[in-house]
Design a protein around this motif. Structure first.
Motif, PDB file in Angstrom:
ATOM      1  N   ASN A  56       2.827   6.689 -10.560  1.00  0.00           N
ATOM      2  CA  ASN A  56       3.720   5.973  -9.653  1.00  0.00           C
ATOM      3  C   ASN A  56       3.210   6.020  -8.222  1.00  0.00           C
ATOM      4  O   ASN A  56       3.323   5.036  -7.480  1.00  0.00           O
ATOM      5  N   ARG A  57       2.671   7.147  -7.833  1.00  0.00           N
ATOM      6  CA  ARG A  57       2.119   7.239  -6.477  1.00  0.00           C
ATOM      7  C   ARG A  57       0.869   6.371  -6.338  1.00  0.00           C
ATOM      8  O   ARG A  57       0.648   5.738  -5.299  1.00  0.00           O
ATOM      9  N   HIS A  58       0.063   6.344  -7.374  1.00  0.00           N
ATOM     10  CA  HIS A  58      -1.211   5.625  -7.280  1.00  0.00           C
ATOM     11  C   HIS A  58      -1.012   4.109  -7.312  1.00  0.00           C
ATOM     12  O   HIS A  58      -1.630   3.377  -6.515  1.00  0.00           O
ATOM     13  N   TYR A  59      -0.169   3.633  -8.224  1.00  0.00           N
ATOM     14  CA  TYR A  59      -0.011   2.186  -8.395  1.00  0.00           C
ATOM     15  C   TYR A  59       1.279   1.631  -7.791  1.00  0.00           C
ATOM     16  O   TYR A  59       1.450   0.412  -7.725  1.00  0.00           O
ATOM     17  N   HIS A 101      -3.401   2.417  -4.683  1.00  0.00           N
ATOM     18  CA  HIS A 101      -4.247   1.335  -5.185  1.00  0.00           C
ATOM     19  C   HIS A 101      -4.021   0.102  -4.309  1.00  0.00           C
ATOM     20  O   HIS A 101      -2.947  -0.498  -4.322  1.00  0.00           O
ATOM     21  N   PRO A 102      -5.038  -0.305  -3.542  1.00  0.00           N
ATOM     22  CA  PRO A 102      -4.812  -1.370  -2.547  1.00  0.00           C
ATOM     23  C   PRO A 102      -4.426  -2.713  -3.163  1.00  0.00           C
ATOM     24  O   PRO A 102      -3.671  -3.483  -2.557  1.00  0.00           O
ATOM     25  N   GLU A 103      -4.939  -2.997  -4.343  1.00  0.00           N
ATOM     26  CA  GLU A 103      -4.676  -4.300  -4.950  1.00  0.00           C
ATOM     27  C   GLU A 103      -3.221  -4.467  -5.361  1.00  0.00           C
ATOM     28  O   GLU A 103      -2.630  -5.534  -5.222  1.00  0.00           O
ATOM     29  N   LEU A 104      -2.608  -3.386  -5.845  1.00  0.00           N
ATOM     30  CA  LEU A 104      -1.217  -3.456  -6.268  1.00  0.00           C
ATOM     31  C   LEU A 104      -0.252  -3.145  -5.134  1.00  0.00           C
ATOM     32  O   LEU A 104       0.936  -3.477  -5.220  1.00  0.00           O
ATOM     33  N   ALA A 105      -0.747  -2.538  -4.072  1.00  0.00           N
ATOM     34  CA  ALA A 105       0.120  -2.178  -2.953  1.00  0.00           C
ATOM     35  C   ALA A 105       0.737  -3.404  -2.299  1.00  0.00           C
ATOM     36  O   ALA A 105       1.851  -3.339  -1.769  1.00  0.00           O
TER      37      ALA A 105
END
Length: 1008
Positions: A981-984, A213-217
């Protein structure tokens, strides 16, 4: 509301009364221009704590100008030692007060309004100390969008960042990790010692950037080093002072302060190093006092034991005032010490015409975080970096013509055996001896010693570079620790907080490096721990700790090895310092020889219970240990490590708690009130008589009369209160104030649900009539109530706030969580998912037996409710009433309502409701299942012994019926948790959980 970067100097002047130094304004402009927080290479004394002003002004400026926010919401100011005074915290509190009191149209008022607009809170800026705790009242931040400055130690911050917060409940660890690992700026003071933490934090941010998720990365923690000698990446750019700073009238004086250093070899004064230093320090005080420009001297030792030896030598004199400052001190005692007249005078500035000189004896706690200026300094020999820090407290402003410093070598053992600093201290002594005058004070006349001080080596930021030219400084300082690599598999393991993996990798090596001692233990003292047949009554010890949970104000952090030594060899030397993570290559002798140990109590966070600690190996690093008060080990100045007087029990005085329970028990009352044996006996008699009358009473008026009569009797045993402030080491004033406040409550009740805004609750112990608990009336409906004991651990632990309906609570939490998410600038789909999960989080409380438990076990009352309850209103301290309610409702202590909520939501989502189209359904289920800190990745495997069909109301008003037989472990949880966890990202997912959970806690405290 308009702000421009050029307003920064005016803002600093309005808040602090002076303009910023040139380097400070330059740094603000560089951060704004590059978007990077450069490491600071700025000498001691030039205001590195102004990073707080810079961060806060940039945050307000971005909000006021409508820019996309890139400045983090939270600033963590971290040091590597225990501080008695935290200059960064006091600096932040100064800003906080200025923002709160500023006129709306003023520059400071505009900054405040920008910050309030950002958070939606009435407080523009929070200034808090990070602390431990196991319940909701102990959390250090209430909102994920509140701009805040949080001061902390390496262990406190680092363990929370890595999902293993020391001295906290496992259920609170995801929230702590979210707040530490996202929207956070980590500033590390004296980073040459805390380099492992910097490196680990950079690695954590790198892992967060791998989120899909680019916004939380890109919300991972950012770091800045406040040290000239350390950085997580040597290639990172640094910010330096310039010629404008050197020519500045104030900064220039500080850079050129005439600090004249002399060496004293006192190794022949006494065989024991601590005694040798103490005797030499007393001699140095006599030599130095007639020479200094102000009557204030600092005496700095390397260990608490040595500092106390010097303090004992000096405090016996009647020609000087002496105060002792150590960082290992209970919070309540520390505040009492800081408010004492001598310490306040020290911080405000010592007058030249003071009647008697003030001598401050201290440990490493004064090396950072303390804005004091000594006119003369006496220091035990140490490594170069801490010596330079100590010299920074000598004539800090450069206001004196000259200022003498004496460095004392107390003994010359094998350099490896020098406490705390080892060979680095020896190498530093040899380096200084090649430049500075060296004297043996034994047999020297006072005049000769005074004359030598005037010819000392001048050391300041201007002369130091030349003195160090050509020197391999590595040998002058404690070697940099080896830093382990943070692998993804290890991070995944730490992210699993419930249940915790077995075995569990310690975090200490990633915070302090390899070959360091494990983390501290938190120690507290209680006086109401009964003995049965000359042995601890372990069940009663555990019950009383659960009834009145520990709070940060009564705890002190002690190295585990030193506590083991104290409990097995109480007269042995204590080498505790105020530094964290010092090398410890061997296990203590207490462990090797399996010596007998005085029994204690330990909190087992894995099983959420208090357990006996009867051998040295039961003193586990990172744990919380309870000692009986008569063991001693602590006094008004802090940890002593030796036997002595009983320690005052401070359990009834938790910080930031609105309705603390007060134990009417002769043991704690005697220590608080300073009772003699006869007075303590009179208190016991009065409490026993009142308890027996209350057990027999059936009349509300009679209950009130009995409680009032008892309070009057106890107040009569105390000295009369006056307007004087509490005195150091005495708590009789505080006890008188507390009992007087309880006496103003007009009505008292003994029923489990009898407490209200007008009625206090008297909690009885039928098995022990010599003990009584009084819980004051609730605050008015418009006030928040933070009550000790409301938690995520017990089945009913989160439902013990003010009574409120399930419908009202669900809507309130959903609205608050959505507001948090919007202010965090999350994507619309995430806002909707968070709102949906928050709305549905408690739907499992529709279970009829859970409702029966919330009604104090009254099944008929539960069945007659107009609508289900979310909160019962029962007192957390009334464990007997709570157990009775759960037993009558047949609700297992570990049966979780959120397991039923997650089942209902999963079934609802399977119907493809329009309400959730386009949302991450796995995330919604996880937010519901994890809203009390479980389901990371598994819920407790407890099934309903009497399954029933339960109809739950969903956010779209759809009814879903599930059978409670399916409650328990959800085996789809681990795969879902791993995918999320992988996504966010680990900290991104924890942030989304924290949004829901902090909204739940806030609404619960508000009664909505």
């Amino acid at each position: 509301m308009s702000l421009v970067l050029g307003d920064f100097p005016g803002f600093v002047e309005a808040v602090h009364g002076h303009r910023p130094f040139p380097w400070q304004s330059d740094y603000l402009n560089k951060v704004e221009e590059t978007g990077n927080w450069l490491d600071l290479d700025v000498p001691t004394g030039l205001g590195k704590t102004s990073l707080i002003d810079i961060w806060m002004f940039l945050l307000a400026w971005q909000c006021a100008t409508g820019q996309e926010r890139s400045v983090p919401l939270r600033l963590f100011f971290v040091v590597d030692r225990r501080l008695v005074v935290d200059q960064a915290h006091e600096h932040a509190r100064t800003i906080q007060h200025a923002l709160e009191s500023a006129p709306h149209e003023s520059l400071t008022g505009r900054v405040a309004q920008a910050l309030r607009t950002l958070s939606g809170e009435s407080t523009a800026l929070e200034a808090v100390r990070m602390r431990g705790g196991v319940d909701w009242a102990s959390r250090w931040l209430r909102s994920p969008v509140q701009p805040a400055v949080i001061t902390s130690t390496v262990d406190q911050y680092g363990s929370r960042l890595l999902f293993r917060g020391y001295h906290t409940s496992p259920r609170m660890r995801p929230i702590d990790a979210a707040l530490c690992g996202t929207d956070a700026l980590l500033a590390v003071d004296e980073a040459h010692i805390a380099l492992p933490l910097l490196t680990t934090a950079v690695d954590c941010a790198a892992y967060q950037r791998t989120a899909f998720h680019p916004e939380l990365a890109h919300r991972g923690v950012q770091v800045v080093s406040l040290s000239a000698t350390a950085a997580a990446d040597p290639a990172r750019p640094r910010h330096h002072i310039t010629e404008r700073d050197r020519e500045h009238p104030v900064a220039g004086d500080r850079l050129n302060a005439q600090r004249c250093l002399t060496l004293w070899d006192a190794s022949t004064l006494a065989k024991h190093p601590s005694l040798a230093f103490a005797q030499a320090a007393e001699q140095a005080v006599d030599v130095m006092l007639p020479l200094v420009a102000r009557p204030v001297l600092g005496v700095v030792a390397n260990t608490i034991h040595t500092a106390r030896a010097a303090f004992q030598c000096l405090v016996a004199r009647d020609d000087i005032d002496v105060v002792l400052l150590t960082g290992r001190c209970r919070g309540e005692d520390r505040e009492r010490l800081l408010n004492s007249g001598q310490v306040r005078e020290l911080f405000e500035g010592i007058s030249a015409d003071r009647d008697r000189p003030l001598v401050v004896v201290a440990t490493q706690t004064v090396e950072v975080g303390v804005d004091v200026s000594f006119a003369g300094l006496i220091s035990e020999n140490a490594a170069a970096a801490p010596l330079i820090q100590r010299l920074g407290r000598l004539d800090r402003t450069g206001a004196f013509p000259w200022a003498p410093a004496i460095v004392i070598r107390a003994a010359v053992p094998d350099p490896q055996d020098i406490p705390v600093y080892g060979p680095a201290a020896h190498a530093t002594w040899e380096w200084l001896a090649s430049h500075a005058p060296l004297t043996n004070p034994v047999g020297q006349s006072t005049d000769a010693l005074r004359d030598s001080l005037r010819h000392g080596l001048v050391i300041n930021p201007t002369t130091l570079p030349a003195l160090l030219a050509g020197i391999k400084t590595e040998s002058l300082n404690v070697p940099a620790p080896r830093i382990p690599v943070l692998h993804r598999t290890l991070l995944d393991s730490w992210a699993r907080t419930s249940p915790t993996p077995v075995p569990d990798q310690p975090t200490a090596p990633f915070l302090h490096g390899l070959s360091t001692t494990p983390e501290d233990v938190q120690v507290l003292w209680r006086s109401d721990l009964p003995i049965l047949d000359r042995q601890p009554d372990w069940d009663q010890w555990a019950a009383r700790m659960a009834q009145v949970p520990p709070h940060p104000g009564e705890t002190v952090a002690i190295p585990a090895r030193q506590l083991r030594r104290f409990l097995t060899q109480p007269t042995a030397d204590d080498t505790t310092s105020d530094l964290e993570g010092m090398p410890d290559d061997a296990m203590p002798a207490a462990d090797k020889q399996q010596r007998s140990m005085a029994p204690a109590l330990r909190y087992d966070d894995r099983d959420n219970q208090w357990v006996p600690a009867i051998s040295p190996r039961d003193i586990r690093p990172g744990s919380t240990i309870v000692l009986p008060s008569h063991y001693s080990g602590h006094d008004a100045y802090g940890w002593t490590g030796t036997p002595g007087a009983p320690v005052v029990d401070l359990a009834d005085f938790p910080p930031r708690t609105d309705s603390p329970a007060t134990r009417l028990d002769a043991e704690p009352l005697a220590l608080l009130g300073g009772f003699d044996e006869a007075t303590a006996h009179a208190a016991t008699t009065a409490i026993t008589q009142a308890s027996k009358k209350l057990l027999a009473s059936e009349d509300d008026d009679s209950v009130t009369d009995i409680v009032h009569h008892l309070l009057d009797r106890l107040l009569g045993l105390l000295p009369a209160a006056d307007s004087a402030q509490p005195t150091l080491g005495s708590y009789s004033y505080d006890l008188h104030q507390r009992l007087s406040q309880l006496r103003t409550i007009t009505t008292w009740d003994i029923t489990a649900d009898g407490r209200s805004a007008q009625t206090g609750h008297a909690i009885l112990d039928a098995t022990n009539p010599t003990r009584l608990l009084l819980v004051p009336a609730r605050p008015q409906a418009d006030r928040i109530e933070r009550t000790a004991g409301v938690n995520d651990e017990d089945a009913d632990g989160s439902s013990l706030t003010r009574p409120v309906s399930l419908t009202q609570h669900s809507k309130a939490v959903a609205a608050r969580a959505a507001d948090f998410a919007v202010r965090l600038e999350l994507a619309d789909t995430l806002v909707a998912a968070v709102e949906t999960g928050a709305h549905a989080h408690d739907c499992g409380k529709h279970h009829p037996r859970f409702q029966c438990m919330l009604c104090a076990g009254d099944r008929l009352l539960a069945e007659s409710l107009d609508e289900p309850l979310a909160k019962s209103g029962m007192d957390p301290a009334d464990r007997t009433g709570r157990r009775r309610a759960a037993r009558q409702a047949n609700w297992h202590p570990e049966l979780r309502h959120e397991a039923l909520s997650a089942l209902a939501v999963h079934k609802w989502l399977a119907t493809s409701p329009a309400h959730t189209q386009g949302l991450d359904e796995d995330l919604i289920v996880h937010l519901v299942a994890s809203h009390h800190g479980h389901a990371r990745p598994l819920l407790p495997p407890v099934t309903d012994p009497e399954p029933v069909d339960v109809t739950c109301l969903m956010p779209n008003q759809q009814h879903v019926t599930v059978n409670s037989a399916a409650m328990g472990t959800d085996w789809t949880g681990p795969d879902r948790f791993d995918a999320l966890n992988r996504h966010y990202g680990p900290w991104g997912l924890a942030l989304l959980e924290a949004v829901v959970r902090l909204a739940d806690m806030a609404c619960s405290e508000e009664g909505s």
